[in-house]
Design an enzyme around this catalytic site. Sequence first.
Site, PDB file in Angstrom:
ATOM      1  N   HIS A 161       8.255 -21.848 -54.745  1.00  0.00           N
ATOM      2  CA  HIS A 161       8.861 -23.023 -54.113  1.00  0.00           C
ATOM      3  C   HIS A 161       9.051 -22.819 -52.614  1.00  0.00           C
ATOM      4  CE1 HIS A 161      12.805 -21.021 -53.736  1.00  0.00           C
ATOM      5  NE2 HIS A 161      12.653 -20.587 -54.985  1.00  0.00           N
ATOM      6  N   CYS A 173      12.793 -16.020 -57.843  1.00  0.00           N
ATOM      7  CA  CYS A 173      11.680 -16.916 -57.539  1.00  0.00           C
ATOM      8  C   CYS A 173      10.862 -16.394 -56.359  1.00  0.00           C
ATOM      9  CB  CYS A 173      12.201 -18.315 -57.220  1.00  0.00           C
ATOM     10  SG  CYS A 173      12.822 -19.200 -58.667  1.00  0.00           S
TER      11      CYS A 173
END
Length: 321
Positions: free
Chosen positions: A268, A284
Amino acid sequence: MQLNKFIVIFMILQQVIVGSQVKNDLSHIDTSIVESIEIEEELMEEEFEEEVTDEQIEKNMEEIIIEIQQEAQEEFQEENKIEIITKFNVNGLILKEGISSEEVVRLKRFLEKKGYVDIAGGYYYDSKTKEIVARYQREKGLTSDGIVGKNTYHKINEDMELNKISVPEIELEFTTEIPGGNFIIINKSNNTLYHLSGKEIIKRYPVATGKAPEYTPEGKFTIVTKFVNPYWGGAGKYKPVKGGAPNNPLGKRWMGLSIKGGGSYGIHGNSDKESIGKYVSLGCVRMYNQDVEILYQLIDKGTAVWIGNEIKLKEYGILFK
């Protein structure tokens, strides 16, 4: 008459091949030119039986001249061992203490070729690297802060060009079958995401990964969810942030991995560009917003994503050189 004109042009081909360096070193291809002329004489004789036009002759001549030019240039480069200088991206990742990146390795190799010693290997930008960079900056009349930004990149690129210093990018070697089409590799050792088409690297992106080695999962996954301007729930610790907000830690795009349904771990954007290149996330893979927006458009659900440090990726048949 047309045939004679064609042969004469080929006999003077050595004088018209472009590039002064190549032009001055073409004695070694005289034989190949003569052979080409003889071949073309035979072809032209056959073509004249079919009433070849001036336009067709000219087209054939142009194609053959281009081919011989390319062969001559390739031979010259091979014989003289000409290396392509891969310059640093002046608008790329700013290198400073605490960063892990492919570009750190290239920076260290450049400094070694400049004669600096006691440089530790590896992808990590440590205090010693900062000290040596600051020394280089002083010698070049730059601000000696030990940080490689646009001005220092420019100076390094000039230095590479002037002194013919070649520092190639890291190469990937595959010892096993890999997915065809779009394919993503994330190397946690150098915080780099590789977007490939088969074995061809389309682009390399700097990323941030987990603040502890175990935070970012290692394995072979796929993209299972995709969202524009994703909502962030706060990870159970913080106040949620609506999608598209400048302070949204997920940035502008989300590509969820096939772990716990695709909503827990993903690739992301981010709200802190200073974090890229570091080990800071909860697991992440963070990218610059402008980078993740580009990648998002190119990647479909089902795309394979292999994640690991270099030891793990080697087990998967991927070597970094």
